[in-house]
Motif scaffolding. Structure first.
Motif, PDB file in Angstrom:
ATOM      1  N   GLY A   1       1.162  -0.985   0.395  1.00 31.97           N
ATOM      2  CA  GLY A   1       0.055  -0.017   0.355  1.00 31.97           C
ATOM      3  C   GLY A   1       0.917   1.295   0.428  1.00 31.97           C
ATOM      4  O   GLY A   1       1.449   1.260   0.782  1.00 31.97           O
ATOM      5  N   VAL A   2       1.177   2.532  -0.995  1.00 34.89           N
ATOM      6  CA  VAL A   2       1.523   3.449  -1.354  1.00 34.89           C
ATOM      7  C   VAL A   2       0.425   4.356  -1.009  1.00 34.89           C
ATOM      8  O   VAL A   2      -0.705   4.570  -1.767  1.00 34.89           O
ATOM      9  CB  VAL A   2       2.362   3.469  -2.607  1.00 34.89           C
ATOM     10  CG1 VAL A   2       2.761   5.090  -2.594  1.00 34.89           C
ATOM     11  CG2 VAL A   2       3.377   2.250  -2.905  1.00 34.89           C
ATOM     12  N   VAL A   3       0.816   5.500  -0.156  1.00 35.55           N
ATOM     13  CA  VAL A   3      -0.362   5.890   0.172  1.00 35.55           C
ATOM     14  C   VAL A   3       0.674   7.973   0.151  1.00 35.55           C
ATOM     15  O   VAL A   3       1.545   7.870   0.664  1.00 35.55           O
ATOM     16  CB  VAL A   3      -0.762   6.505   1.282  1.00 35.55           C
ATOM     17  CG1 VAL A   3      -2.022   7.529   1.600  1.00 35.55           C
ATOM     18  CG2 VAL A   3      -0.930   4.754   1.759  1.00 35.55           C
ATOM     19  N   LEU A   4      -0.203   9.016  -0.233  1.00 37.46           N
ATOM     20  CA  LEU A   4       0.519   9.823  -0.727  1.00 37.46           C
ATOM     21  C   LEU A   4      -0.105  11.406   0.063  1.00 37.46           C
ATOM     22  O   LEU A   4      -1.397  11.217   0.896  1.00 37.46           O
ATOM     23  CB  LEU A   4       0.771  10.821  -2.019  1.00 37.46           C
ATOM     24  CG  LEU A   4       1.248  11.583  -2.561  1.00 37.46           C
ATOM     25  CD1 LEU A   4       2.973  11.127  -2.012  1.00 37.46           C
ATOM     26  CD2 LEU A   4       1.268  12.026  -3.980  1.00 37.46           C
ATOM     27  N   LEU A   5       0.571  11.733   1.440  1.00 38.59           N
ATOM     28  CA  LEU A   5      -0.284  12.439   2.611  1.00 38.59           C
ATOM     29  C   LEU A   5       0.652  13.877   2.186  1.00 38.59           C
ATOM     30  O   LEU A   5       1.189  14.213   2.208  1.00 38.59           O
ATOM     31  CB  LEU A   5       0.860  11.949   3.729  1.00 38.59           C
ATOM     32  CG  LEU A   5      -0.010  10.236   3.943  1.00 38.59           C
ATOM     33  CD1 LEU A   5       0.921  10.127   5.556  1.00 38.59           C
ATOM     34  CD2 LEU A   5      -1.352  10.473   4.381  1.00 38.59           C
ATOM     35  N   ASP A   6      -0.392  14.951   2.686  1.00 31.83           N
ATOM     36  CA  ASP A   6       0.098  16.307   2.491  1.00 31.83           C
ATOM     37  C   ASP A   6       0.621  16.779   4.167  1.00 31.83           C
ATOM     38  O   ASP A   6       1.146  15.314   5.638  1.00 31.83           O
ATOM     39  CB  ASP A   6      -1.188  17.444   2.488  1.00 31.83           C
ATOM     40  CG  ASP A   6      -2.124  17.206   3.704  1.00 31.83           C
ATOM     41  OD1 ASP A   6      -2.106  16.895   4.589  1.00 31.83           O
ATOM     42  OD2 ASP A   6      -3.333  17.580   3.510  1.00 31.83           O
ATOM     43  N   SER A   7       0.980  17.683   4.622  1.00 30.93           N
ATOM     44  CA  SER A   7       1.660  17.784   5.815  1.00 30.93           C
ATOM     45  C   SER A   7       0.938  17.572   6.714  1.00 30.93           C
ATOM     46  O   SER A   7       1.502  17.710   8.574  1.00 30.93           O
ATOM     47  CB  SER A   7       2.474  19.369   5.622  1.00 30.93           C
ATOM     48  OG  SER A   7       1.351  20.460   6.015  1.00 30.93           O
ATOM     49  N   GLU A   8       0.211  17.921   6.569  1.00 34.96           N
ATOM     50  CA  GLU A   8      -1.289  17.549   8.131  1.00 34.96           C
ATOM     51  C   GLU A   8      -1.667  15.752   7.993  1.00 34.96           C
ATOM     52  O   GLU A   8      -2.722  15.864   8.540  1.00 34.96           O
ATOM     53  CB  GLU A   8      -2.835  18.398   7.703  1.00 34.96           C
ATOM     54  CG  GLU A   8      -2.573  19.451   8.161  1.00 34.96           C
ATOM     55  CD  GLU A   8      -2.017  20.447   7.014  1.00 34.96           C
ATOM     56  OE1 GLU A   8      -2.698  20.430   5.475  1.00 34.96           O
ATOM     57  OE2 GLU A   8      -1.049  21.586   7.688  1.00 34.96           O
ATOM     58  N   LEU A   9      -0.707  15.267   7.107  1.00 30.72           N
ATOM     59  CA  LEU A   9      -1.537  14.028   7.612  1.00 30.72           C
ATOM     60  C   LEU A   9      -2.693  13.563   6.413  1.00 30.72           C
ATOM     61  O   LEU A   9      -3.504  11.892   7.082  1.00 30.72           O
ATOM     62  CB  LEU A   9      -1.075  13.182   8.870  1.00 30.72           C
ATOM     63  CG  LEU A   9       0.374  13.297   9.375  1.00 30.72           C
ATOM     64  CD1 LEU A   9      -0.126  12.833  10.386  1.00 30.72           C
ATOM     65  CD2 LEU A   9       0.748  12.679   8.440  1.00 30.72           C
ATOM     66  N   ASN A  10      -3.168  14.134   5.551  1.00 36.70           N
ATOM     67  CA  ASN A  10      -4.708  13.815   4.550  1.00 36.70           C
ATOM     68  C   ASN A  10      -4.259  13.388   3.565  1.00 36.70           C
ATOM     69  O   ASN A  10      -2.907  13.001   3.107  1.00 36.70           O
ATOM     70  CB  ASN A  10      -5.260  15.094   4.389  1.00 36.70           C
ATOM     71  CG  ASN A  10      -5.935  15.896   5.331  1.00 36.70           C
ATOM     72  OD1 ASN A  10      -6.042  15.206   6.609  1.00 36.70           O
ATOM     73  ND2 ASN A  10      -5.346  16.690   5.942  1.00 36.70           N
ATOM     74  N   ILE A  11      -4.639  12.406   3.053  1.00 36.52           N
ATOM     75  CA  ILE A  11      -4.488  11.737   2.097  1.00 36.52           C
ATOM     76  C   ILE A  11      -4.771  11.996   0.682  1.00 36.52           C
ATOM     77  O   ILE A  11      -5.616  12.517   0.281  1.00 36.52           O
ATOM     78  CB  ILE A  11      -5.971   9.985   2.133  1.00 36.52           C
ATOM     79  CG1 ILE A  11      -5.449   9.372   2.896  1.00 36.52           C
ATOM     80  CG2 ILE A  11      -5.109   9.208   0.347  1.00 36.52           C
ATOM     81  CD1 ILE A  11      -6.265   8.030   3.118  1.00 36.52           C
TER      82      ILE A  11
END
Length: 155
Positions: free
Chosen positions: A26-36
């Motif tokens: 599973g690969v997830v790209l997150l922003d600085s607030e840990l949103n997907i």
């Protein structure tokens, strides 16, 4: 498209495409607030979200908070009940400009979830056995009727 996603796509288009299409991890790209921001097929298979998780906090799926983030080490993270799964995920984090990439590599069922799955499978087996018994009774009755008709024709 967000700034982070644009920068990543410019820098490593081939690499990202390969990772995001892979169903192995599973690969997830997150922003600085840990949103997907983005995810691959492997993430969907692992967490089975009811709807698209884009824009949702990763905490809806994995118990991950800012203070938990460590780089270059294996993280053992509990799965959230909101995702409909229970267990522990093995994950690695990579820091990128304005965000993070998280690789979820393994999923370990908790004992309670494993027992729940076994119970569900057992129920399914019982239902299949009941159906098989019903069909066998029906086939036996049809065979008896056919044998009776054959006897009538022979006499």
């Amino acid at each position: 498209m967000t700034k982070l996603k644009e920068k990543l796509k410019k820098r490593c288009l081939e690499f990202e495409d390969c990772l995001l299409q892979s169903a192995v991890s599973g690969v997830v790209l997150l922003d600085s607030e840990l949103n997907i921001l983005d995810h691959n097929v492997g993430f969907m298979k692992l967490f089975r979200p009811v709807k698209t998780p884009l824009g949702e906090p990763i905490a809806n799926f994995i118990d991950l908070a800012m203070e938990d983030i460590a780089f270059g080490v294996e993280l053992k993270l509990k799965c959230s009940n909101k995702a409909g799964v229970a267990g522990i995920v093995s994950a690695h984090m990579i820091s990128v400009e304005d965000g993070y990439i998280m690789f979820c590599e393994r999923f370990i069922l908790t004992e309670s979830h494993a027992l729940e799955q076994l119970g569900s499978m057992n129920d399914d087996l019982i239902n299949l056995q009941r159906e098989l018994v019903k069909k066998n009774h029906l086939l036996e009755k049809m065979k008896q009727d056919l044998d009776a008709r054959v006897l009538e024709l022979e006499t």
